[in-house]
Design an enzyme around this catalytic site. Sequence first.
Site, PDB file in Angstrom:
ATOM      1  N   TYR A 235       0.756  -1.176   0.002  1.00  0.00           N
ATOM      2  CA  TYR A 235       0.161  -0.142  -0.028  1.00  0.00           C
ATOM      3  C   TYR A 235       0.853   1.317   0.088  1.00  0.00           C
ATOM      4  O   TYR A 235       0.493   2.236   0.649  1.00  0.00           O
ATOM      5  CB  TYR A 235      -0.863   0.115   1.199  1.00  0.00           C
ATOM      6  CG  TYR A 235      -2.123  -0.905   1.020  1.00  0.00           C
ATOM      7  CD1 TYR A 235      -3.355  -0.462   0.357  1.00  0.00           C
ATOM      8  CD2 TYR A 235      -2.123  -2.197   1.495  1.00  0.00           C
ATOM      9  CE1 TYR A 235      -4.213  -1.233  -0.034  1.00  0.00           C
ATOM     10  CE2 TYR A 235      -3.305  -3.034   1.119  1.00  0.00           C
ATOM     11  CZ  TYR A 235      -4.294  -2.709   0.649  1.00  0.00           C
ATOM     12  OH  TYR A 235      -5.674  -3.262   0.128  1.00  0.00           O
ATOM     13  N   TYR A 363     -14.422  -4.684   3.510  1.00  0.00           N
ATOM     14  CA  TYR A 363     -13.076  -5.075   3.117  1.00  0.00           C
ATOM     15  C   TYR A 363     -12.918  -6.332   3.642  1.00  0.00           C
ATOM     16  O   TYR A 363     -13.025  -6.472   4.957  1.00  0.00           O
ATOM     17  CB  TYR A 363     -12.082  -4.039   3.467  1.00  0.00           C
ATOM     18  CG  TYR A 363     -10.846  -4.291   3.233  1.00  0.00           C
ATOM     19  CD1 TYR A 363     -10.035  -4.110   2.262  1.00  0.00           C
ATOM     20  CD2 TYR A 363      -9.987  -5.159   4.169  1.00  0.00           C
ATOM     21  CE1 TYR A 363      -8.948  -4.513   1.767  1.00  0.00           C
ATOM     22  CE2 TYR A 363      -8.865  -5.611   4.022  1.00  0.00           C
ATOM     23  CZ  TYR A 363      -8.212  -5.152   2.801  1.00  0.00           C
ATOM     24  OH  TYR A 363      -6.748  -5.926   2.563  1.00  0.00           O
ATOM     25  N   ASP A 450     -16.639 -12.065   9.224  1.00  0.00           N
ATOM     26  CA  ASP A 450     -15.172 -11.581   8.957  1.00  0.00           C
ATOM     27  C   ASP A 450     -14.960 -10.871  10.160  1.00  0.00           C
ATOM     28  O   ASP A 450     -15.013  -9.704  10.137  1.00  0.00           O
ATOM     29  CB  ASP A 450     -15.205 -11.070   7.690  1.00  0.00           C
ATOM     30  CG  ASP A 450     -13.678 -10.491   7.478  1.00  0.00           C
ATOM     31  OD1 ASP A 450     -12.848 -10.868   8.465  1.00  0.00           O
ATOM     32  OD2 ASP A 450     -13.314  -9.817   6.649  1.00  0.00           O
ATOM     33  N   LYS A 478      -5.835 -11.748  12.542  1.00  0.00           N
ATOM     34  CA  LYS A 478      -4.835 -10.713  12.990  1.00  0.00           C
ATOM     35  C   LYS A 478      -4.413 -10.581  14.642  1.00  0.00           C
ATOM     36  O   LYS A 478      -3.128 -10.848  15.139  1.00  0.00           O
ATOM     37  CB  LYS A 478      -5.425  -9.340  13.066  1.00  0.00           C
ATOM     38  CG  LYS A 478      -5.496  -8.948  11.649  1.00  0.00           C
ATOM     39  CD  LYS A 478      -6.265  -7.521  11.493  1.00  0.00           C
ATOM     40  CE  LYS A 478      -6.272  -6.899  10.128  1.00  0.00           C
ATOM     41  NZ  LYS A 478      -5.006  -6.665   9.364  1.00  0.00           N
TER      42      LYS A 478
HETATM   43  N1  PMP Z   1     -10.691  -8.963   6.816  1.00  0.00           N
HETATM   44  C1  PMP Z   1     -10.872  -7.712   7.480  1.00  0.00           C
HETATM   45  C2  PMP Z   1     -12.177  -7.427   8.046  1.00  0.00           C
HETATM   46  C3  PMP Z   1      -9.432  -7.183   7.564  1.00  0.00           C
HETATM   47  O1  PMP Z   1      -9.640  -5.999   8.149  1.00  0.00           O
HETATM   48  C4  PMP Z   1      -8.348  -7.432   6.905  1.00  0.00           C
HETATM   49  C5  PMP Z   1      -6.887  -6.811   6.926  1.00  0.00           C
HETATM   50  N2  PMP Z   1      -7.107  -5.395   7.278  1.00  0.00           N
HETATM   51  C6  PMP Z   1      -8.394  -8.619   6.288  1.00  0.00           C
HETATM   52  C7  PMP Z   1      -9.757  -9.398   6.147  1.00  0.00           C
HETATM   53  C8  PMP Z   1      -7.295  -9.419   5.656  1.00  0.00           C
HETATM   54  O2  PMP Z   1      -6.160  -9.754   6.324  1.00  0.00           O
HETATM   55  P1  PMP Z   1      -4.615 -10.061   6.072  1.00  0.00           P
HETATM   56  O3  PMP Z   1      -4.230  -8.499   5.744  1.00  0.00           O
HETATM   57  O4  PMP Z   1      -4.285 -10.663   7.138  1.00  0.00           O
HETATM   58  O5  PMP Z   1      -5.016 -10.867   4.670  1.00  0.00           O
END
Ligand code: PMP
Length: 636
Positions: A235, A363, A450, A478
């Site tokens: 990014y 996202y 998610d 995460k």
């Molecule tokens: N889902 C959500 C809600 C996220 O916030 C993120 C990452 N910001 C992801 C999926 C993707 O995770 P990663 O960056 O570990 O691939």
Amino acid sequence: MSDVVVLGTDTDAGKTTFALLWLTAFADRFAYWKPVETGPSDTDLVRRLVPAATVHEPALRLAEPVAPALAARREGRVVPIATVIAGLRPLDPKALLIESFGGPLSPLNETELQVALVRRLASPAILVTNSQVGAVGRALASLRVLAMEGVSVWAVVLIGPPDDYAAEKIERHGSVPVINFRPPNAWDATSLVSAVEAQRPALESCLSILVPSETSPAEVDSLVERDRRHVWHPYTPLRDTAGPIPVVGAADEFLDLGDGRRLIDGISSWWTILHGHRHPELMSALRRASERIDHVLFAGITHPFAVELADELLRTAPWNGGRVFFSDNGSTAVEVALKMAYQYWCHRGEPHRRLFVGFDGGYHGDTFGAMAVGRDPIFFGRFEPLLFRAERIPISPERLDDLLTRTREVAAVIIEPLVQGAGGMRMHSPATLSDLHAVARRHGVLFIADEVMTCARTGSFWAHTRAGIAPDLICAAKTLAGGVLSLAATLAAPEVVAAFDTDDRARTFFHGHSFTAHPLACAVAVANQRLIRTGNWIWHTDRIRRAWQEAAESLRVFPWITDVRVCGTILALDVEAPGGYLADVGRRMFEASLERGVLLRPLGNVLYALPPLRTSDESLGRIAEAMRAAVLAAGR
Ligand code: PMP
């Protein structure tokens, strides 16, 4: 520089000899502390023989040269518990050399052995033994016991005449470097100085094992310069004028920069660090696990850490039964959920259900499936021609109902429960989430939560729990291993699992990554679940939420702020500015907060903080101040 704990295989192993040599050599970098001492005082001896050293008073001094618990009993006193003693660790700008008493399993008090204190001190340990006959057995026995007790030893020191045979055997069977030191010829300061001069290379090499080398200013400059030539950052435009910030260390809520500055990490790295950087229990779990295993494939193989973690995670799930499918990052956790959902319908004889529904502002990651359901025009517009078809609607139960009434092609709905992170920390209520889920249920469509960003951030472990719903698939990543290592999990409800529960090999879920369920990450995640189960993370969440509610009031006063909102540990606000995510205002807010010593990374015109749970009240105040400074910079 980190503190160092000196352990002995036994009483009279040579711990104080080593401490005297060490402090004579490095009094400018290390101070001395012996938390508990009995009999003749080593503290006084060190003070006398190394006048240049800072020597701290023990937490407890007892007269008789016997085990502390016994000596205390005879004096009508009590030895405090390990946590209390460790909490008395003196504050010193230098690192501490912490000398233990007796051996690791010597009794500390009526209920604990000394090893409990060593664990609490959570610092690199070195094990000292004398090089007389039996050194190999003594050292290896202590190393094994310490490994079982979760203490990892970084070096073994042999005190006495050099013994290459013993050193080689300990290194081979103990997997630890061994360094030999001769004691001084006499117990006075001059002899100590001569002994140190004669053995300086060995002392330096011991120091380099214990203390990770610090990055010099010249190295930092060269790091940035080499980075700009060779590294491609996520990014980030290749011609980024700001350049990367060199981080050389991290602890608690802080990031240490190459130029000696300390930043407060207001965004928990990439929303990953849960409790704080290098939480001692997570680091200790990592060290312990690394003494047993590194990596092993997960197809046809299992390991205790993954099984224990799966058990723990299923205990948090909203259903009984179900299974955990491991992967290694948020995007893959989402890919797994999408593929599982589609294959579920194939097995159920409805392969026409191949449409997914995501929401405006959603996202879900950067891989193709995740992009298709996230479909952010700025991030992923370029890839639009390559993405599979998915619907994107506003967060509205009525709109979802309309859509699901019109088509029978939908496989699943995917949502970030309560807070849409990358889309701008947009928040919706538990009631709305519950209504969306009810609509999906009514139409018989799978519901994917998610929780990659929301897990343990909104006040309950899963954000969806606050809406009282039971999603069919739950994604986590995460914070799963406390943010220490990359690990992800997709939890599947019993009904989803049942569709795959067959002898027909063609119905296998054919998906897996090399580092799926990495044992070290799982070991840290198990320790993380234990920390979460103790519950004081909820106390921290409430503490941060209250601080944010107060801060929100003082941020609302600026006329160019259109919305300020709080959910759990997240504080977010929108600045009125043209250009959305690409607005220049984001960079200005980033720089203004950095000037205040706080790392924030606005999402365009959305400024937010999402700090680690154990961020101190003082640091929360500094984050709020930095946000005010950023908002002022945005209004300029
Ligand atoms: N889902 C959500 C809600 C996220 O916030 C993120 C990452 N910001 C992801 C999926 C993707 O995770 P990663 O960056 O570990 O691939």
